[in-house]
Design a protein around this motif. Structure first.
Motif, short mmCIF file in Angstrom:
data_model
loop_
_atom_site.label_atom_id
_atom_site.label_comp_id
_atom_site.label_asym_id
_atom_site.label_seq_id
_atom_site.Cartn_x
_atom_site.Cartn_y
_atom_site.Cartn_z
N ASP A 74 0.84 -1.21 0.00
CA ASP A 74 0.00 0.00 0.00
C ASP A 74 0.87 1.25 0.00
OD1 ASP A 74 -2.22 -1.65 0.04
OD2 ASP A 74 -2.66 -1.32 2.17
N LEU A 75 1.94 1.25 0.78
CA LEU A 75 2.87 2.38 0.80
C LEU A 75 3.52 2.55 -0.58
CD1 LEU A 75 4.63 1.78 4.22
CD2 LEU A 75 3.38 3.86 3.59
N GLN A 81 9.01 5.58 -1.24
CA GLN A 81 10.23 4.89 -1.65
C GLN A 81 11.21 4.67 -0.50
OE1 GLN A 81 11.87 7.02 -4.97
NE2 GLN A 81 10.06 6.72 -6.21
N GLY A 82 10.84 5.08 0.70
CA GLY A 82 11.73 4.93 1.84
C GLY A 82 11.81 3.50 2.34
N LEU A 83 12.54 3.33 3.41
CA LEU A 83 12.74 2.02 4.01
C LEU A 83 11.59 1.68 4.95
CD1 LEU A 83 16.52 2.42 4.86
CD2 LEU A 83 15.53 1.22 2.91
N VAL A 84 11.29 0.38 5.06
CA VAL A 84 10.25 -0.10 5.97
C VAL A 84 10.88 -1.13 6.90
CG1 VAL A 84 8.01 -1.24 6.19
CG2 VAL A 84 8.44 0.28 4.24
N TYR A 85 10.60 -0.98 8.18
CA TYR A 85 11.07 -1.91 9.20
C TYR A 85 9.87 -2.43 9.97
CZ TYR A 85 15.59 0.28 8.40
OH TYR A 85 16.73 0.75 7.82
N SER A 86 9.98 -3.65 10.47
CA SER A 86 8.91 -4.20 11.29
C SER A 86 9.44 -4.49 12.69
CB SER A 86 8.35 -5.48 10.66
OG SER A 86 9.34 -6.48 10.59
N MET A 87 8.51 -4.50 13.63
CA MET A 87 8.86 -4.81 15.02
C MET A 87 7.70 -5.54 15.66
SD MET A 87 8.37 -1.12 16.84
CE MET A 87 6.85 -0.20 16.57
N ALA A 121 19.09 2.11 16.07
CA ALA A 121 19.30 3.41 15.42
C ALA A 121 20.57 3.39 14.58
CB ALA A 121 19.36 4.52 16.46
N GLY A 122 21.61 2.75 15.07
CA GLY A 122 22.85 2.63 14.31
C GLY A 122 22.65 1.84 13.02
N LEU A 123 21.91 0.73 13.11
CA LEU A 123 21.62 -0.07 11.91
C LEU A 123 20.78 0.73 10.92
CD1 LEU A 123 20.81 -3.48 13.63
CD2 LEU A 123 22.81 -2.96 12.23
N ILE A 124 19.79 1.45 11.44
CA ILE A 124 18.93 2.25 10.58
C ILE A 124 19.73 3.34 9.87
CG2 ILE A 124 17.04 3.94 10.62
CD1 ILE A 124 15.76 2.15 12.85
N ARG A 125 20.58 4.03 10.62
CA ARG A 125 21.41 5.08 10.00
C ARG A 125 22.28 4.50 8.88
NH1 ARG A 125 22.10 7.13 15.50
NH2 ARG A 125 20.76 8.94 15.67
N GLY A 126 22.88 3.34 9.14
CA GLY A 126 23.68 2.69 8.11
C GLY A 126 22.85 2.34 6.87
N ASP A 127 21.65 1.83 7.10
CA ASP A 127 20.76 1.50 5.97
C ASP A 127 20.39 2.76 5.18
OD1 ASP A 127 20.78 -1.18 6.74
OD2 ASP A 127 18.82 -1.08 7.73
N LEU A 128 20.10 3.84 5.90
CA LEU A 128 19.73 5.09 5.23
C LEU A 128 20.90 5.61 4.39
CD1 LEU A 128 17.76 6.91 8.05
CD2 LEU A 128 16.83 6.13 5.86
N GLU A 129 22.09 5.56 4.93
CA GLU A 129 23.26 6.05 4.21
C GLU A 129 23.54 5.20 2.97
OE1 GLU A 129 26.33 6.36 7.16
OE2 GLU A 129 25.22 7.90 8.24
N SER A 130 23.37 3.89 3.10
CA SER A 130 23.64 3.02 1.95
C SER A 130 22.51 3.04 0.93
CB SER A 130 23.93 1.60 2.41
OG SER A 130 22.78 1.00 2.95
N SER A 131 21.32 3.52 1.32
CA SER A 131 20.19 3.56 0.38
C SER A 131 20.34 4.66 -0.65
CB SER A 131 18.87 3.73 1.13
OG SER A 131 18.72 5.07 1.56
N GLY A 132 21.19 5.65 -0.33
CA GLY A 132 21.40 6.75 -1.27
C GLY A 132 20.32 7.81 -1.23
N ARG A 133 19.32 7.65 -0.37
CA ARG A 133 18.25 8.65 -0.28
C ARG A 133 18.79 9.89 0.42
NH1 ARG A 133 12.29 8.59 2.33
NH2 ARG A 133 11.75 10.63 1.52
N LYS A 134 18.52 11.04 -0.14
CA LYS A 134 18.96 12.30 0.45
C LYS A 134 18.01 12.68 1.56
CE LYS A 134 22.11 12.87 -2.70
NZ LYS A 134 23.35 12.23 -2.45
N TYR A 135 18.57 13.24 2.63
CA TYR A 135 17.72 13.70 3.73
C TYR A 135 17.56 15.20 3.64
CZ TYR A 135 20.67 9.92 5.55
OH TYR A 135 21.43 8.81 5.70
#
Length: 135
Positions: A74-75, A81-87, A121-135
């Motif tokens: 649905d997203l 186009q961002g990342l999705v995580y589940s918990m 948070a560290g894992l998420i930051r790493g994923d964001l940086e490697s995804s190439g998406r600009k913040y």
């Protein structure tokens, strides 16, 4: 409330229907440098994802309003186009696998996020940086 450098702030959409858990995660994630938007159901999550274009969505796997990872397609259908995580508090591996198969980047046991969100948070930051998406 933490003081955050807005130039490096990452937007996170937290989808959680338990208010106490949502509040605790919001405080912890904000203190780690995330701008947190909160939704308690899939409809709110889809609306907030359109409105704020978060860098990532962190969703409980079992909300009262729906069961399963159907929120991911649905997203994507609405252009997210961002990342999705589940918990989840549920230790069943099948639940995590279903979300990962649907396109979630990672699965986090909720008890780990509640105890200490720094590692996630560290894992998420790493994923964001490697995804190439600009913040």
């Amino acid at each position: 409330m933490a003081i955050i450098d807005l130039k490096s702030e990452r937007k996170l959409l937290l989808v959680e229907d338990e208010p106490a858990i949502s509040e605790l995660l919001e405080v912890r994630l904000t203190s780690l440098g995330f701008r947190v938007y909160q939704a308690s159901n899939e409809g709110e999550a889809l609306h907030l994802a359109r409105a704020y274009s978060p860098h990532l969505v962190l969703s409980d796997t079992r909300l009262k309003s729906y069961f399963g990872p159907r929120m991911i397609p649905d997203l994507r259908e609405q252009g997210y186009q961002g990342l999705v995580y589940s918990m989840s508090m549920d230790p069943e591996a099948e639940i995590a696998d279903n979300w990962l198969e649907a396109g979630a980047k990672r699965y986090f046991p909720k008890k780990n996020l509640l105890a200490d969100a720094r590692e996630a948070a560290g894992l998420i930051r790493g994923d964001l940086e490697s995804s190439g998406r600009k913040y």
